[in-house]
Motif scaffolding. Structure first.
Motif, PDB file in Angstrom:
ATOM      1  N   GLN A 129     -18.126  42.118 -91.457  1.00  0.00           N
ATOM      2  CA  GLN A 129     -18.308  42.877 -92.704  1.00  0.00           C
ATOM      3  C   GLN A 129     -16.797  42.681 -93.622  1.00  0.00           C
ATOM      4  OE1 GLN A 129     -18.928  46.969 -92.658  1.00  0.00           O
ATOM      5  NE2 GLN A 129     -20.849  46.799 -91.726  1.00  0.00           N
ATOM      6  N   LYS A 130     -16.872  42.687 -94.946  1.00  0.00           N
ATOM      7  CA  LYS A 130     -15.679  42.676 -95.887  1.00  0.00           C
ATOM      8  C   LYS A 130     -15.416  44.111 -96.023  1.00  0.00           C
ATOM      9  CE  LYS A 130     -14.481  38.486 -97.261  1.00  0.00           C
ATOM     10  NZ  LYS A 130     -12.922  37.951 -97.127  1.00  0.00           N
ATOM     11  N   ILE A 131     -14.113  44.567 -95.674  1.00  0.00           N
ATOM     12  CA  ILE A 131     -13.756  45.955 -95.871  1.00  0.00           C
ATOM     13  C   ILE A 131     -12.441  45.993 -96.408  1.00  0.00           C
ATOM     14  CG2 ILE A 131     -13.445  48.068 -94.698  1.00  0.00           C
ATOM     15  CD1 ILE A 131     -15.374  47.253 -92.379  1.00  0.00           C
ATOM     16  N   CYS A 169     -13.747  41.636 -91.342  1.00  0.00           N
ATOM     17  CA  CYS A 169     -13.730  42.524 -90.140  1.00  0.00           C
ATOM     18  C   CYS A 169     -14.630  42.018 -89.116  1.00  0.00           C
ATOM     19  CB  CYS A 169     -13.301  43.925 -90.422  1.00  0.00           C
ATOM     20  SG  CYS A 169     -12.260  44.218 -91.561  1.00  0.00           S
ATOM     21  N   TRP A 186     -14.969  47.986 -86.537  1.00  0.00           N
ATOM     22  CA  TRP A 186     -14.814  46.523 -86.887  1.00  0.00           C
ATOM     23  C   TRP A 186     -13.349  46.334 -86.976  1.00  0.00           C
ATOM     24  CZ3 TRP A 186     -18.494  49.810 -88.115  1.00  0.00           C
ATOM     25  CH2 TRP A 186     -20.166  49.168 -88.222  1.00  0.00           C
ATOM     26  N   CYS A 217     -10.519  48.128 -88.987  1.00  0.00           N
ATOM     27  CA  CYS A 217     -10.750  48.571 -90.550  1.00  0.00           C
ATOM     28  C   CYS A 217     -11.749  49.447 -90.762  1.00  0.00           C
ATOM     29  CB  CYS A 217     -11.554  47.186 -91.046  1.00  0.00           C
ATOM     30  SG  CYS A 217     -11.001  45.437 -90.771  1.00  0.00           S
ATOM     31  N   ARG A 218     -12.535  49.812 -89.864  1.00  0.00           N
ATOM     32  CA  ARG A 218     -13.583  50.914 -89.827  1.00  0.00           C
ATOM     33  C   ARG A 218     -14.019  51.463 -88.402  1.00  0.00           C
ATOM     34  NH1 ARG A 218     -18.198  49.283 -93.375  1.00  0.00           N
ATOM     35  NH2 ARG A 218     -16.846  50.244 -95.094  1.00  0.00           N
ATOM     36  N   THR A 272     -16.925  58.885 -89.562  1.00  0.00           N
ATOM     37  CA  THR A 272     -16.666  57.722 -90.271  1.00  0.00           C
ATOM     38  C   THR A 272     -15.100  57.665 -90.641  1.00  0.00           C
ATOM     39  OG1 THR A 272     -18.759  57.248 -90.811  1.00  0.00           O
ATOM     40  CG2 THR A 272     -17.063  55.784 -91.873  1.00  0.00           C
ATOM     41  N   THR A 319     -12.472  54.870 -92.210  1.00  0.00           N
ATOM     42  CA  THR A 319     -11.779  53.643 -92.850  1.00  0.00           C
ATOM     43  C   THR A 319      -9.960  53.489 -92.792  1.00  0.00           C
ATOM     44  OG1 THR A 319     -11.970  54.539 -95.034  1.00  0.00           O
ATOM     45  CG2 THR A 319     -13.999  53.014 -94.212  1.00  0.00           C
TER      46      THR A 319
END
Length: 257
Positions: free
Chosen positions: A172-174, A179, A194, A204-205, A220, A222
């Motif tokens: 994913q783009k985070i 990531c 990630w 990243c997350r 969750t 980030t």
């Protein structure tokens, strides 16, 4: 205790996978550069690099936005927390929560909890290490500790032989970074993480799901990492603002406590 067993089991799984790979290569030719590169990019190896960085870095500086939802009770908590750590036991935690801002500072001797809106602060002996300080701060702030359970408690590693399942997830783009995702499932716990696709695979997350007989909790996080950390001579010092009062351990700091 459950979290220690869980995270120990997770890293046992990662470590055992690497050990099995090592044993299977004994008595054969040395791996080629391509084979070595492929081995270094496996999920197990990437998670081990993340863990090694987190436990060996002297300084860490990260901001985490988090949301924790108890789907059984229909309750949630959220906020943003800035962590600055210097091992063995210096820390500054600045939490922006729904009920206000709280600052926790350890200078290695004293741990200070400051609630600016209440104009009060409290001091106690500093914990012996940063991880203990983080758990203490989380308890004071009423925040979930799943992030610490995953990233740092795996120090406790593993003599626990328990099955865990590790799989890759879509990248994913985070926060502008690419990531790579991984999922670790063990018993009633499920972790999706990630990691930055770089030489230093910082998180990243993180999505943590914990299910038991009465609840399903999803947290969750980030992350934004400052590398190198922004630390100066004042980072781990606390100077009370004018008019702010120190209270004893048995006293309450008012409605914003």
């Amino acid at each position: 205790m459950h979290q220690v067993v869980l995270t120990s089991s997770l890293l046992f799984f990662i470590g055992a996978s690497c050990c099995l790979a090592l044993e299977s290569s004994q008595g054969t030719e040395a791996p080629s550069k391509a084979e070595s590169k492929a081995a270094a990019s496996t999920p197990e190896a990437t998670l081990r690099r993340m863990h090694q960085y987190l436990v060996s870095a002297k300084d860490l500086d990260v901001t985490s936005n988090f949301t924790s939802v108890d789907q059984a009770l229909g309750t949630s908590t959220s906020g943003s927390v800035h962590y600055i750590l210097r091992k063995p036991n210096l820390l500054r935690v600045t939490a922006s929560l729904k009920r206000g801002k709280v600052i926790v500072v350890s200078d290695g001797k004293l741990l200070t909890i400051h609630k600016p809106a209440a104009r009060k602060y409290r001091r106690s002996p500093a914990p012996e290490d940063t991880l203990a300080g983080l758990y203490h701060a989380a308890g004071v702030l009423g925040m979930p500790t799943r992030m610490f359970d995953f990233f740092w408690s795996i120090d406790y590693l593993a003599d626990i032989e328990a099955p865990a399942k590790l799989t890759k997830l879509n990248s994913q783009k985070i926060g502008g970074k690419t990531c790579d995702g991984f999922n670790i499932k063990y018993s009633d716990d499920n972790w999706s993480v990630w990691l930055d696709r770089s030489e230093t695979p910082l998180p990243c997350r993180l999505v943590s799901r914990r299910k038991d007989s009465s609840a399903l909790t999803v947290q969750t996080n980030t992350f934004v990492w400052n590398v190198p950390p922004a630390i100066d001579a004042r980072t781990f010092q606390f100077t009370a603002p004018a008019g702010h009062k120190e209270i004893g351990l048995g006293e309450r700091s008012g409605p914003s406590n």
